[in-house]
Write a protein that holds these residues in place. Structure first.
Motif, PDB file in Angstrom:
ATOM      1  N   SER A   1      25.753  33.304  41.236  1.00  0.00           N
ATOM      2  CA  SER A   1      25.569  34.671  41.060  1.00  0.00           C
ATOM      3  C   SER A   1      26.893  34.442  40.277  1.00  0.00           C
ATOM      4  CB  SER A   1      25.374  36.082  41.506  1.00  0.00           C
ATOM      5  OG  SER A   1      25.818  37.412  40.940  1.00  0.00           O
ATOM      6  N   THR A   2      26.299  36.241  38.630  1.00  0.00           N
ATOM      7  CA  THR A   2      28.289  35.807  37.990  1.00  0.00           C
ATOM      8  C   THR A   2      27.873  37.386  38.181  1.00  0.00           C
ATOM      9  OG1 THR A   2      27.054  36.217  36.684  1.00  0.00           O
ATOM     10  CG2 THR A   2      28.147  34.224  36.324  1.00  0.00           C
ATOM     11  N   ASP A   3      27.266  38.403  39.241  1.00  0.00           N
ATOM     12  CA  ASP A   3      26.773  39.837  39.509  1.00  0.00           C
ATOM     13  C   ASP A   3      28.702  39.856  40.175  1.00  0.00           C
ATOM     14  OD1 ASP A   3      27.600  42.235  40.487  1.00  0.00           O
ATOM     15  OD2 ASP A   3      25.077  42.718  39.458  1.00  0.00           O
ATOM     16  N   SER A   4      29.065  40.444  40.036  1.00  0.00           N
ATOM     17  CA  SER A   4      30.688  40.506  41.419  1.00  0.00           C
ATOM     18  C   SER A   4      30.635  41.629  42.358  1.00  0.00           C
ATOM     19  CB  SER A   4      32.161  41.293  40.543  1.00  0.00           C
ATOM     20  OG  SER A   4      31.906  42.254  40.243  1.00  0.00           O
ATOM     21  N   ARG A   5      29.501  42.656  42.380  1.00  0.00           N
ATOM     22  CA  ARG A   5      29.600  43.965  43.265  1.00  0.00           C
ATOM     23  C   ARG A   5      28.365  43.235  44.093  1.00  0.00           C
ATOM     24  NH1 ARG A   5      31.458  45.948  39.436  1.00  0.00           N
ATOM     25  NH2 ARG A   5      32.803  48.333  39.538  1.00  0.00           N
ATOM     26  N   LEU A   6      27.792  42.222  43.586  1.00  0.00           N
ATOM     27  CA  LEU A   6      25.973  42.052  44.250  1.00  0.00           C
ATOM     28  C   LEU A   6      26.634  40.475  45.219  1.00  0.00           C
ATOM     29  CD1 LEU A   6      23.271  40.571  43.311  1.00  0.00           C
ATOM     30  CD2 LEU A   6      24.238  38.865  44.157  1.00  0.00           C
TER      31      LEU A   6
ATOM     32  N   GLY B   1      30.919  32.544  42.458  1.00  0.00           N
ATOM     33  CA  GLY B   1      29.714  33.257  43.511  1.00  0.00           C
ATOM     34  C   GLY B   1      31.321  32.340  44.327  1.00  0.00           C
ATOM     35  N   GLU B   2      31.283  31.356  45.363  1.00  0.00           N
ATOM     36  CA  GLU B   2      31.918  30.979  46.057  1.00  0.00           C
ATOM     37  C   GLU B   2      33.247  30.887  46.034  1.00  0.00           C
ATOM     38  OE1 GLU B   2      32.136  29.151  49.246  1.00  0.00           O
ATOM     39  OE2 GLU B   2      30.224  29.166  48.664  1.00  0.00           O
ATOM     40  N   THR B   3      33.650  30.789  44.923  1.00  0.00           N
ATOM     41  CA  THR B   3      35.536  31.384  44.231  1.00  0.00           C
ATOM     42  C   THR B   3      35.627  32.949  44.300  1.00  0.00           C
ATOM     43  OG1 THR B   3      35.224  29.848  42.966  1.00  0.00           O
ATOM     44  CG2 THR B   3      37.547  31.452  42.761  1.00  0.00           C
ATOM     45  N   LEU B   4      34.958  33.593  44.317  1.00  0.00           N
ATOM     46  CA  LEU B   4      34.995  35.232  44.452  1.00  0.00           C
ATOM     47  C   LEU B   4      34.881  35.448  46.302  1.00  0.00           C
ATOM     48  CD1 LEU B   4      35.616  38.086  43.945  1.00  0.00           C
ATOM     49  CD2 LEU B   4      33.151  38.119  43.598  1.00  0.00           C
ATOM     50  N   ALA B   5      33.998  34.539  46.823  1.00  0.00           N
ATOM     51  CA  ALA B   5      34.147  34.956  47.831  1.00  0.00           C
ATOM     52  C   ALA B   5      34.935  34.473  48.769  1.00  0.00           C
ATOM     53  CB  ALA B   5      32.795  34.083  48.833  1.00  0.00           C
ATOM     54  N   ALA B   6      35.901  33.672  48.188  1.00  0.00           N
ATOM     55  CA  ALA B   6      36.694  33.314  49.313  1.00  0.00           C
ATOM     56  C   ALA B   6      38.465  33.745  48.820  1.00  0.00           C
ATOM     57  CB  ALA B   6      37.174  31.725  48.065  1.00  0.00           C
ATOM     58  N   VAL B   7      38.187  34.496  47.520  1.00  0.00           N
ATOM     59  CA  VAL B   7      39.533  35.069  47.150  1.00  0.00           C
ATOM     60  C   VAL B   7      39.583  36.520  48.421  1.00  0.00           C
ATOM     61  CG1 VAL B   7      40.425  37.244  45.284  1.00  0.00           C
ATOM     62  CG2 VAL B   7      40.019  34.493  44.513  1.00  0.00           C
ATOM     63  N   LEU B   8      38.006  37.181  48.199  1.00  0.00           N
ATOM     64  CA  LEU B   8      37.982  38.517  49.268  1.00  0.00           C
ATOM     65  C   LEU B   8      38.159  37.863  50.721  1.00  0.00           C
ATOM     66  CD1 LEU B   8      34.624  39.629  46.881  1.00  0.00           C
ATOM     67  CD2 LEU B   8      36.485  40.502  47.682  1.00  0.00           C
TER      68      LEU B   8
ATOM     69  N   ILE C   1      37.488  46.758  41.574  1.00  0.00           N
ATOM     70  CA  ILE C   1      37.000  44.833  41.129  1.00  0.00           C
ATOM     71  C   ILE C   1      36.391  45.528  40.032  1.00  0.00           C
ATOM     72  CG2 ILE C   1      35.202  45.561  42.426  1.00  0.00           C
ATOM     73  CD1 ILE C   1      35.459  42.101  42.294  1.00  0.00           C
ATOM     74  N   ALA C   2      36.802  44.536  39.035  1.00  0.00           N
ATOM     75  CA  ALA C   2      36.351  45.238  37.045  1.00  0.00           C
ATOM     76  C   ALA C   2      35.765  44.455  36.725  1.00  0.00           C
ATOM     77  CB  ALA C   2      37.158  46.432  36.326  1.00  0.00           C
ATOM     78  N   ASP C   3      34.308  43.576  35.934  1.00  0.00           N
ATOM     79  CA  ASP C   3      33.577  42.895  35.790  1.00  0.00           C
ATOM     80  C   ASP C   3      34.222  42.543  33.861  1.00  0.00           C
ATOM     81  OD1 ASP C   3      31.547  42.789  37.635  1.00  0.00           O
ATOM     82  OD2 ASP C   3      30.629  44.073  36.767  1.00  0.00           O
ATOM     83  N   ALA C   4      34.628  41.235  33.773  1.00  0.00           N
ATOM     84  CA  ALA C   4      35.375  40.904  33.025  1.00  0.00           C
ATOM     85  C   ALA C   4      34.314  39.598  31.919  1.00  0.00           C
ATOM     86  CB  ALA C   4      36.767  40.630  32.970  1.00  0.00           C
ATOM     87  N   THR C   5      34.783  39.456  30.941  1.00  0.00           N
ATOM     88  CA  THR C   5      33.882  39.019  30.263  1.00  0.00           C
ATOM     89  C   THR C   5      34.483  37.402  31.071  1.00  0.00           C
ATOM     90  OG1 THR C   5      34.717  39.571  27.630  1.00  0.00           O
ATOM     91  CG2 THR C   5      33.852  37.332  27.969  1.00  0.00           C
ATOM     92  N   ASP C   6      33.154  36.817  31.780  1.00  0.00           N
ATOM     93  CA  ASP C   6      33.060  35.434  31.915  1.00  0.00           C
ATOM     94  C   ASP C   6      34.113  35.923  33.406  1.00  0.00           C
ATOM     95  OD1 ASP C   6      31.563  34.018  30.114  1.00  0.00           O
ATOM     96  OD2 ASP C   6      33.271  33.465  29.089  1.00  0.00           O
ATOM     97  N   GLY C   7      33.674  36.619  33.793  1.00  0.00           N
ATOM     98  CA  GLY C   7      34.384  36.876  35.397  1.00  0.00           C
ATOM     99  C   GLY C   7      34.363  37.909  35.876  1.00  0.00           C
ATOM    100  N   CYS C   8      35.814  38.543  36.586  1.00  0.00           N
ATOM    101  CA  CYS C   8      35.588  39.345  37.155  1.00  0.00           C
ATOM    102  C   CYS C   8      37.414  39.820  36.921  1.00  0.00           C
ATOM    103  CB  CYS C   8      35.128  39.776  38.683  1.00  0.00           C
ATOM    104  SG  CYS C   8      36.688  39.316  39.254  1.00  0.00           S
ATOM    105  N   VAL C   9      38.172  41.227  37.847  1.00  0.00           N
ATOM    106  CA  VAL C   9      39.165  41.381  37.353  1.00  0.00           C
ATOM    107  C   VAL C   9      39.386  42.471  38.551  1.00  0.00           C
ATOM    108  CG1 VAL C   9      41.477  42.714  36.958  1.00  0.00           C
ATOM    109  CG2 VAL C   9      39.798  41.085  35.283  1.00  0.00           C
ATOM    110  N   ILE C  10      40.346  41.816  39.716  1.00  0.00           N
ATOM    111  CA  ILE C  10      40.405  42.558  41.346  1.00  0.00           C
ATOM    112  C   ILE C  10      41.782  42.849  41.529  1.00  0.00           C
ATOM    113  CG2 ILE C  10      40.666  42.452  43.705  1.00  0.00           C
ATOM    114  CD1 ILE C  10      38.925  39.878  43.193  1.00  0.00           C
ATOM    115  N   THR C  11      41.989  44.398  41.762  1.00  0.00           N
ATOM    116  CA  THR C  11      42.768  45.103  41.981  1.00  0.00           C
ATOM    117  C   THR C  11      43.484  44.802  43.091  1.00  0.00           C
ATOM    118  OG1 THR C  11      42.753  45.901  39.937  1.00  0.00           O
ATOM    119  CG2 THR C  11      44.565  47.027  40.787  1.00  0.00           C
TER     120      THR C  11
END
Length: 220
Positions: free
Chosen positions: A44-49, A126-133, A146-156
């Motif tokens: 998936s590329t849906d950060s909240r999902l 998905g795997e990389t975002l999980a590791a960042v979290l 956490i905001a969706d961005a073109t081809d990814g997301c931005v986490i504050t």
């Protein structure tokens, strides 16, 4: 009071959950609905999902607080003030004066430190975002947005204050690439010209953690 997102108890002064980053105000709101376990969050590329998938949440909860943080700048200053008096260094200005007056004034004049670091990984988004979290949770760095961005997301998030630096704003950007995912981290500390390498160490910890918490692809 307990977080309705992950069940962790809030500290007396916590505005965000140290486990999942949910705001304290959400404790009176219905909990977020978990993603259907059958969903392939790695693809998936849906950060909240991805964040709300039970498997990802279990990973995050397992490592929460695994890397205790050191002494905060506030605590260091509190301990140092009487020592300065005893040694004849003179009275130190109140911490509130430094935080609420001096730092904002310096920041107004554009004084800040800024550090960036990036690293590519062969894992999918998905795997990389999980590791960042997992990295953020393990070091008690709350996800403030956490905001969706073109081809990814931005986490504050936040870099906690320490004896080397005041608190800083931490921005983590994930970008999908044909060969994997690019992780870019940036930390800005307003009101000071140097953090004595603190931000660089925090960003290197993030990169190292992603390498540790991801599922390593074959040949990586």
């Amino acid at each position: 009071m307990f977080c309705t997102q992950c069940g962790r108890e809030f500290g007396e002064t916590d505005n965000f959950c140290a486990g999942c980053g949910a705001p304290r105000s959400s404790a009176n709101s219905p909990p977020l609905q978990e993603t259907d376990p059958s969903v392939d969050w790695r693809a998936s590329t849906d950060s909240r999902l991805i964040m709300n998938h039970p498997e990802v949440r279990a990973r995050v909860e397992k490592v929460t607080g695994a890397n205790p943080q050191g002494m905060t700048a506030e605590r260091f200053y509190e301990l140092a003030r009487p020592v300065m008096m005893i040694t004849g260094a003179g009275p130190a200005p109140p911490l509130k004066l430094l935080k609420d007056v001096a730092l904002p004034l310096y920041a107004k004049f554009g004084v800040k430190s800024h550090t960036e670091l990036s690293q590519g990984f062969r894992n999918g988004f998905g795997e990389t975002l999980a590791a960042v979290l997992c990295s953020l949770a393990s070091r008690s760095q709350p996800v403030e947005n956490i905001a969706d961005a073109t081809d990814g997301c931005v986490i504050t998030s936040k870099m906690a204050s320490s004896i080397w630096s005041w608190e800083g704003t931490m921005i983590v950007t994930l970008e999908t690439r044909p060969e994997g995912t690019l992780v870019k981290g940036a930390i800005t500390v307003p009101g000071q010209t140097s953090d004595w390498g603190k931000a660089k160490r925090v960003l290197q910890d993030l990169i190292d953690d992603v390498g540790k918490y991801r599922d390593t692809p074959a040949g990586s």
